[in-house]
Design an enzyme around this catalytic site. Structure first.
Site, PDB file in Angstrom:
ATOM      1  N   LYS A  58      26.734  41.529  52.351  1.00  0.00           N
ATOM      2  CA  LYS A  58      26.983  42.138  53.659  1.00  0.00           C
ATOM      3  C   LYS A  58      27.265  43.636  53.598  1.00  0.00           C
ATOM      4  CE  LYS A  58      26.538  38.513  56.352  1.00  0.00           C
ATOM      5  NZ  LYS A  58      25.711  38.449  57.551  1.00  0.00           N
TER       6      LYS A  58
HETATM    7  C1  PLP Z   1      28.345  33.984  51.773  1.00  0.00           C
HETATM    8  C2  PLP Z   1      27.257  34.215  52.774  1.00  0.00           C
HETATM    9  N1  PLP Z   1      26.033  33.763  52.504  1.00  0.00           N
HETATM   10  C3  PLP Z   1      25.025  33.900  53.387  1.00  0.00           C
HETATM   11  C4  PLP Z   1      25.210  34.507  54.613  1.00  0.00           C
HETATM   12  C5  PLP Z   1      24.099  34.512  55.625  1.00  0.00           C
HETATM   13  O1  PLP Z   1      23.511  35.725  55.832  1.00  0.00           O
HETATM   14  P1  PLP Z   1      22.911  36.153  57.243  1.00  0.00           P
HETATM   15  O2  PLP Z   1      24.073  36.423  58.166  1.00  0.00           O
HETATM   16  O3  PLP Z   1      22.153  37.393  56.927  1.00  0.00           O
HETATM   17  O4  PLP Z   1      22.054  35.082  57.785  1.00  0.00           O
HETATM   18  C6  PLP Z   1      26.475  35.001  54.924  1.00  0.00           C
HETATM   19  C7  PLP Z   1      26.741  35.582  56.228  1.00  0.00           C
HETATM   20  O5  PLP Z   1      27.873  35.713  56.681  1.00  0.00           O
HETATM   21  C8  PLP Z   1      27.519  34.859  53.986  1.00  0.00           C
HETATM   22  O6  PLP Z   1      28.769  35.315  54.247  1.00  0.00           O
END
Ligand code: PLP
Length: 334
Positions: A58
Site C-alpha cells: 500500500k
Molecule cells: C494485506 C493485503 N493484501 C491485499 C490487499 C488488496 O489490495 P487491493 O486493495 O489493491 O485490492 C490489501 C488491501 O488492503 C491488503 O491489505
C-alpha cells in the site's frame, strides 16, 4: 510541500548515496516460489511487497494518492488526511503524511490485527477502530465513517481508496512495469486478491496493454462478495457478504476502483488454505508472509494445475510480522 520527482527509482535500495524515504517505495525484488507449483512446467514468482517501507504494497498507492492530491490542490497545507483502511493503507498513509508533515486520522475495524493498529498510531496520528461485521451501508461501517467525517469538515482530505482512481494508477505506473521487466516479458498470468481492486485493476491494465494474452486472475476468500459478482454475475444490490479472517482481501461491497474488464478468471480460497500456505512457506522457505499472500499463493497453485505451462506472478502483499498474534499464534489459529 512538493514531492521529489524521481521517487520510483528501482535502484534506490542499492544507491551509493543517501536517498529520500519515498525512494524506498516499489522496485521490490521477485522471489521464485515454484516449489509451490502443482505443475513442473509452471513457474510461480512472488513480488516482495512486504519490503516496502511501511511493510506493505500500500505504500505504492499512498505515494501516488498524496502526490497527485498535492499536485491538483485537492490536498493543501493545513488539511488533515483521513483514510478508511483494513490496516495497511493506514500505515502507508501515516508514513506518507509523516514524511510530508500532514496530520492524519485513519479509521479501521475490529478485525484488524493489533500489530497493524499499533503501526498506524506509531507515525503520530489518530486511529479510530470501528465495529467489524456491520453491513456496508451502516453508518458505523469504517468506509462510511470516513465519508461522513470528510463531508462535515472541509479541512479533511478523504483518501477514499475504494473509489480513488489514483489507487489503480499507482499499480499501472509501477507494479505492472516492474513485473514485465523482471520476468523479461515471460509473465503469462497475474494473480491477486482484491479489496479496493486497485492492485488487480492497475496491474492488469498495464500487463494487458503490453501483452493482451496475459491472463489476470482474482483470488477471493470464501465469504467475499467479489466472487458472486464476478463469477456468478449476481447484481450488486443482491450481494450478501459472510465473514472470513484473512485480512486485507475480499470485500463486502463492490469498490469503484475494481474494473472487472481486466479480469479473466477467479480462484476461491479460504482462511484455512491461506493460513496453512503461509505457515508452510515460513517453515520451508524462510519467508514470513501475511494471510493475503497465502491466499494468492494458494490461488497460484490451483491455477498451476489447470494450465499446461507458464509463468504466474503474484504479490506477497505484507509481512507475517503484522500477524504474529494471529496467523502465527497456534492458540488463535484453533
Ligand atoms: C494485506 C493485503 N493484501 C491485499 C490487499 C488488496 O489490495 P487491493 O486493495 O489493491 O485490492 C490489501 C488491501 O488492503 C491488503 O491489505
Amino acid at each position: 510541500m512538493t514531492d521529489p520527482k524521481h521517487w520510483r527509482s528501482t535502484h534506490a535500495r542499492i544507491a551509493n548515496g543517501p536517498v529520500v524515504p519515498q525512494q524506498l517505495i516499489g522496485g521490490t525484488p521477485m522471489i521464485d516460489l515454484s516449489e509451490f507449483s502443482a505443475n513442473p512446467k509452471v513457474k510461480i514468482y512472488g513480488k516482495c511487497e512486504y519490503l516496502n517501507p511501511s511493510g506493505s504494497i500500500k505504500d505504492r498507492i499512498a505515494q501516488e494518492i498524496l502526490a497527485r492530491a498535492l499536485e491538483t490542490g485537492e490536498l493543501k497545507a493545513g488539511m488533515t488526511v483521513v483514510a478508511a483502511t483494513s490496516g495497511n493503507t493506514g500505515a502507508a498513509i501515516a508514513m506518507a503524511c509523516a514524511i510530508r508533515g500532514f496530520p492524519y486520522i485513519v479509521i479501521t475495524n475490529q478485525k484488524t490485527s493489533k500489530e497493524k493498529i499499533d503501526a498506524m498510531r506509531a507515525y503520530g496520528g489518530e486511529v479510530i477502530v470501528a465495529p467489524s461485521g456491520v453491513p456496508a451501508d451502516h453508518p458505523d461501517h469504517y468506509q462510511n465513517i470516513e465519508a461522513t467525517m470528510c463531508a462535515k469538515n472541509p479541512k479533511f482530505y478523504g483518501v477514499n481508496q475504494y473509489d480513488n482512481p489514483y489507487n489503480a494508477d499507482a499499480y499501472e505506473k509501477t507494479l505492472g512495469p516492474e513485473i514485465w521487466s523482471q520476468t523479461e516479458g515471460a509473465v503469462t498470468h497475474f494473480v491477486a486478491g482484491g479489496s479496493t481492486g486497485g492492485t488487480i485493476t492497475g496491474t492488469g491494465r498495464y500487463l494487458k496493454s503490453v501483452d493482451p494474452t496475459i491472463k489476470i486472475v482474482l483470488a477471493d476468500p470464501k465469504g467475499s462478495v467479489l466472487w458472486d459478482y464476478f463469477v456468478n454475475d449476481i447484481p450488486e444490490e443482491e450481494l450478501v457478504a459472510k465473514s472470513w479472517e484473512v485480512e486485507g482481501v475480499g470485500k463486502d461491497s463492490i469498490p469503484g476502483v475494481l474494473d472487472t474488464e481486466y479480469i479473466d478468471g477467479a480462484v476461491m480460497g479460504d482462511d484455512s488454505s491461506s493460513f496453512r500456505m503461509v505457515r508452510t512457506v515460513a517453515e520451508s522457505s524462510g519467508v514470513l508472509l501475511g494471510g493475503s499472500s497465502g491466499l494468492n499463493l494458494h490461488a497460484a497453485r490451483v491455477l498451476s494445475s489447470h494450465i499446461k505451462e507458464g509463468t504466474i506472478v503474484t504479490v506477497l502483499c505484507d509481512s507475517g510480522v503484522k500477524y504474529l498474534s494471529k496467523i502465527y499464534n497456534d492458540e488463535w489459529l484453533q
